[in-house]
Design an enzyme around this catalytic site. Structure first.
Site, PDB file in Angstrom:
ATOM      1  N   GLY A  16      -6.674  -2.533   6.341  1.00  0.00           N
ATOM      2  CA  GLY A  16      -5.239  -2.716   6.417  1.00  0.00           C
ATOM      3  C   GLY A  16      -4.556  -2.483   5.083  1.00  0.00           C
ATOM      4  O   GLY A  16      -5.185  -2.129   4.088  1.00  0.00           O
ATOM      5  N   ASP A  17      -3.248  -2.706   5.092  1.00  0.00           N
ATOM      6  CA  ASP A  17      -2.396  -2.504   3.922  1.00  0.00           C
ATOM      7  C   ASP A  17      -1.737  -3.835   3.593  1.00  0.00           C
ATOM      8  O   ASP A  17      -0.945  -4.347   4.389  1.00  0.00           O
ATOM      9  CB  ASP A  17      -1.342  -1.439   4.249  1.00  0.00           C
ATOM     10  CG  ASP A  17      -0.409  -1.143   3.078  1.00  0.00           C
ATOM     11  OD1 ASP A  17      -0.401  -1.924   2.106  1.00  0.00           O
ATOM     12  OD2 ASP A  17       0.332  -0.154   3.157  1.00  0.00           O
ATOM     13  N   PHE A  18      -2.067  -4.407   2.437  1.00  0.00           N
ATOM     14  CA  PHE A  18      -1.544  -5.742   2.141  1.00  0.00           C
ATOM     15  C   PHE A  18      -0.044  -5.773   1.904  1.00  0.00           C
ATOM     16  O   PHE A  18       0.554  -6.838   1.825  1.00  0.00           O
ATOM     17  CB  PHE A  18      -2.284  -6.420   0.989  1.00  0.00           C
ATOM     18  CG  PHE A  18      -2.479  -5.605  -0.280  1.00  0.00           C
ATOM     19  CD1 PHE A  18      -1.450  -4.893  -0.861  1.00  0.00           C
ATOM     20  CD2 PHE A  18      -3.725  -5.584  -0.898  1.00  0.00           C
ATOM     21  CE1 PHE A  18      -1.631  -4.187  -2.032  1.00  0.00           C
ATOM     22  CE2 PHE A  18      -3.925  -4.887  -2.083  1.00  0.00           C
ATOM     23  CZ  PHE A  18      -2.882  -4.176  -2.654  1.00  0.00           C
ATOM     24  N   HIS A  21      -2.104  -7.893 -10.914  1.00  0.00           N
ATOM     25  CA  HIS A  21      -1.889  -7.230 -12.207  1.00  0.00           C
ATOM     26  C   HIS A  21      -1.736  -5.712 -12.058  1.00  0.00           C
ATOM     27  O   HIS A  21      -1.265  -5.046 -12.994  1.00  0.00           O
ATOM     28  CB  HIS A  21      -3.033  -7.566 -13.172  1.00  0.00           C
ATOM     29  CG  HIS A  21      -4.266  -6.747 -12.986  1.00  0.00           C
ATOM     30  ND1 HIS A  21      -5.008  -6.263 -14.033  1.00  0.00           N
ATOM     31  CD2 HIS A  21      -4.903  -6.326 -11.860  1.00  0.00           C
ATOM     32  CE1 HIS A  21      -6.036  -5.582 -13.584  1.00  0.00           C
ATOM     33  NE2 HIS A  21      -5.997  -5.603 -12.265  1.00  0.00           N
TER      34      HIS A  21
END
Length: 335
Positions: free
Chosen positions: A226-228, A245
């Protein structure tokens, strides 16, 4: 009697020549020289034959790196020091993949650092013509190298980071951007009452699956592609290990908002990163921040900067837990 302090001009010359040393470290890592020395000393001729290099230039390289503490010699024999052994691929705290990653993906873009300071555009974006992560994702070999290098960092620089640390209450633990699951294995591998899920890009699935299977945790820790930035799994505890970061505050807030939306009631967040100390106190993260400046839109942060970022996304910073490493565990809760 201590050795005399070298004159400032000598020190500055050594600093200016640092790029040459970095490339020399890359060469011995790429040729597996330090791995070859795991079983004992060899001659330069033997190292050259095994690595496919020429003996004369390899010997000159070894001679230089002996001066900075990587090798020791006795007659014709060459051996690694404890420092040099870290570039063996078989060392438990190996940094060989980091040497490859930095020289194959970071070295060129740092030629753009002057323009980065003038314009704010990361050198990697200028050099590759696109953001670093977009460029990496175009080639499975690049993505695999990134995963291996991050696993090196997990195994070396973060060794002992969770010693004596107790997880907050909660059964389901989600490692967001967790790569091969190394961090989650350390966190809950010996805690059978916990379950886990690693969220990362599809390209990481195979390596993560292999890692979890090797650890015998495939039934308790799963992988979700998935894509956070879009969505994350529901959980009681979220881990962001060396993720925030990489991103500027706006993008970091989007990641945190994805977590806040999915989080179970009373969920906690653990941010594993370096926290820059105030003033002129030396700290490794101040050097890592230079890497961020050249490669990505992100940055290393101070405690007040973490607090502000978390509050923007609806979290409260509860405490910063120091560890035996250069990293800290920033604990936060969902408001």
């Amino acid at each position: 009697m201590s050795a005399p302090t070298p004159p400032p001009a000598v020190v500055m010359s050594q600093l200016l020549g640092g790029f040459q040393v970095s490339q020399a470290l890359y060469v011995v890592a790429k040729l597996d020289v330090c791995t070859m020395l795991d079983d004992g000393p060899l001659t330069v001729a033997e190292l050259a034959e095994r690595s496919g290099a020429l003996a004369d230039p390899l010997g000159r390289l070894v001679r230089t790196l002996t001066m900075v503490g990587l090798f020791r010699t006795e007659g014709d024999l060459v051996a690694t020091t404890p420092l040099g052994a870290l570039l063996s691929r078989d060392h438990p705290a190996s940094l060989a993949a980091v040497a490859e990653l930095w020289m194959e993906t970071h070295y060129g873009p740092f030629a753009e650092l002057l323009e980065t300071v003038r314009t704010g555009v990361p050198g990697a974006t200028r050099y590759f013509g696109k953001p670093m992560f977009a460029w990496l994702s175009e080639d499975p070999a690049r993505s695999d190298l990134m995963t291996r290098a991050m696993a090196n960092v997990t195994g070396a620089l973060r060794e002992g980071v969770f010693d004596g640390y107790e997880l907050p209450p909660g059964r389901a633990v989600a490692d967001i951007g967790g790569a091969d699951g190394s961090v989650l294995v350390r966190l809950i591998g010996d805690r059978p009452e916990r379950t886990g899920v690693v969220l990362d890009l599809p390209a990481v699935r195979s390596r993560a699956g292999s890692r979890l299977a090797e650890q015998g945790l495939g039934d308790r820790i799963t992988f979700t592609a998935g894509d956070f930035f879009e969505s994350v799994p529901a959980a009681d505890i979220y881990v962001l290990s060396f993720i925030l970061h990489d991103w500027d505050d706006e993008s970091g807030a989007r990641i945190l908002e994805s977590i806040r939306k999915a989080a179970n009631p009373g969920a906690r967040l653990l941010v594993l990163e370096g926290v820059i100390p105030p003033g002129d106190t030396p700290h490794m993260m101040k050097m890592v921040d230079l890497t961020m400046l050249g490669m990505l839109p992100g940055r290393e942060r101070t405690e007040p900067e973490f607090r502000a970022l978390l509050e923007t996304a609806g979290f409260t910073l509860d405490r910063v837990v120091p560890t035996p490493t250069v990293f800290s565990i920033v604990e936060a809760s969902v408001n």
